[in-house]
Design a protein around this motif. Structure first.
Motif, short mmCIF file in Angstrom:
data_model
loop_
_atom_site.label_atom_id
_atom_site.label_comp_id
_atom_site.label_asym_id
_atom_site.label_seq_id
_atom_site.Cartn_x
_atom_site.Cartn_y
_atom_site.Cartn_z
N CYS A 112 51.11 45.43 33.89
CA CYS A 112 50.66 44.19 33.26
C CYS A 112 50.70 43.02 34.25
O CYS A 112 49.80 42.18 34.27
N SER A 113 51.74 42.98 35.08
CA SER A 113 51.87 41.91 36.06
C SER A 113 50.75 41.96 37.09
O SER A 113 50.20 40.92 37.49
N GLU A 114 50.39 43.16 37.54
CA GLU A 114 49.31 43.30 38.51
C GLU A 114 47.97 42.88 37.90
O GLU A 114 47.17 42.20 38.54
N LEU A 115 47.74 43.30 36.67
CA LEU A 115 46.50 42.92 36.00
C LEU A 115 46.45 41.42 35.74
O LEU A 115 45.38 40.79 35.84
N LEU A 116 47.61 40.83 35.43
CA LEU A 116 47.68 39.38 35.21
C LEU A 116 47.35 38.62 36.49
O LEU A 116 46.61 37.62 36.47
N CYS B 222 38.48 42.20 33.44
CA CYS B 222 39.87 41.84 33.73
C CYS B 222 40.64 41.50 32.45
O CYS B 222 41.77 41.94 32.24
N ILE B 223 40.00 40.71 31.59
CA ILE B 223 40.63 40.30 30.34
C ILE B 223 40.86 41.49 29.43
O ILE B 223 41.95 41.68 28.86
N CYS B 224 39.86 42.32 29.28
CA CYS B 224 39.97 43.49 28.40
C CYS B 224 41.01 44.49 28.91
O CYS B 224 41.75 45.09 28.12
#
Length: 257
Positions: free
Chosen positions: A130-134, A113-115
């Motif tokens: 980016c928002s979904e991954l965040l 998730c972080i990478c």
């Protein structure tokens, strides 16, 4: 070769770093900081204990948690780090905050998730992605966090911090601070360090550099940051900025453009 690359999306500041001889001085961040060691062994002191993050180790730093950092040997380390604003975390978690009790975990899903988010920010992907991954990352971090209760700091330290934060453009005046509590300056230094884990001067300097970083992000003017934060000159700011972030204030500003 030491390399520190900062990229910023709307919500996230991402760092991709490689270093061997560089050593971070003791510092902290106002944000939560989470990262992954990609190569080598990253070592640091945290809350009086020595930590070693090996490959795929996920490093978890609470807000205002003081630490240093270095590579185990000259072979160096590669790692990524994300800085998460507390108000953003609170918005996603419903007015709660994270609290990490374990500084390093080996969780492949969390590391992924972080990478993934780091790569999206570093390569300038769309904000929607980016928002979904965040969101996925913070939800995973909430499960990792053993305690999301609100943090209670010592009142003495909190009041002292408020006073110092209100005078970042000035020189630290220990006499004024100690008089506020009716103690000597030496008693103040001892009490603050006992509860905060860092000296008043180190805390004050850390806050000045953090404020300068935010000013640079907003105005893209390093000389305004020098003036606003009470540094003697740009060299003075650069020296302390680099000890915390690995790059000078000018280099940081250039990477944000």
């Amino acid at each position: 070769m030491e390399q520190f690359i900062y990229k910023k999306s709307e919500d996230i500041l991402a760092l991709s770093a490689s270093m061997s001889d560089f050593t971070y001085k003791k510092h902290c961040h106002e944000e939560y900081a989470v990262g992954v060691t990609l190569r080598g062994i990253q070592q640091y002191n945290l809350n009086g204990s020595f930590q070693s993050s090996h490959r795929n180790g996920v490093m978890l730093f609470n807000r205002e948690q003081y630490h240093d950092g270095s590579s185990y040997d000259r072979a160096g380390i590669d790692y990524v780090m994300l800085y998460l604003r507390p108000e953003l975390v609170s918005e996603i978690l419903g007015s709660k905050e994270l609290r990490f009790n374990i500084p390093i975990v080996y969780d492949r899903w969390l590391a992924r998730c972080i990478c993934s988010l780091s790569e999206a920010v570093q390569t300038g992907q769309e904000e929607s992605l980016c928002s979904e991954l965040l969101l996925s990352l913070i939800e995973r971090l909430a499960h990792t966090s053993a305690d999301t209760a609100h943090r209670m700091d010592n009142r003495f330290v909190e009041r002292a911090k408020e006073m110092m934060m209100g005078s970042l453009n000035q020189v630290l005046k220990l006499e004024d601070l100690s008089n506020e509590f009716g103690i000597s300056k030496f008693q103040f230094i001892r009490g603050f360090k006992q509860h905060a884990g860092i000296s008043p001067y180190q805390f004050f300097l850390n806050c000045k550099v953090e404020y300068a970083k935010r000013s640079i992000e907003q105005t893209k003017d390093i000389y305004a940051a020098v003036a606003e934060c009470g540094f003697f000159d740009l060299t003075h700011l650069n020296r302390h900025f680099k000890s915390m972030f690995g790059v000078t204030a000018y280099e940081y500003m250039s990477q944000l453009n």
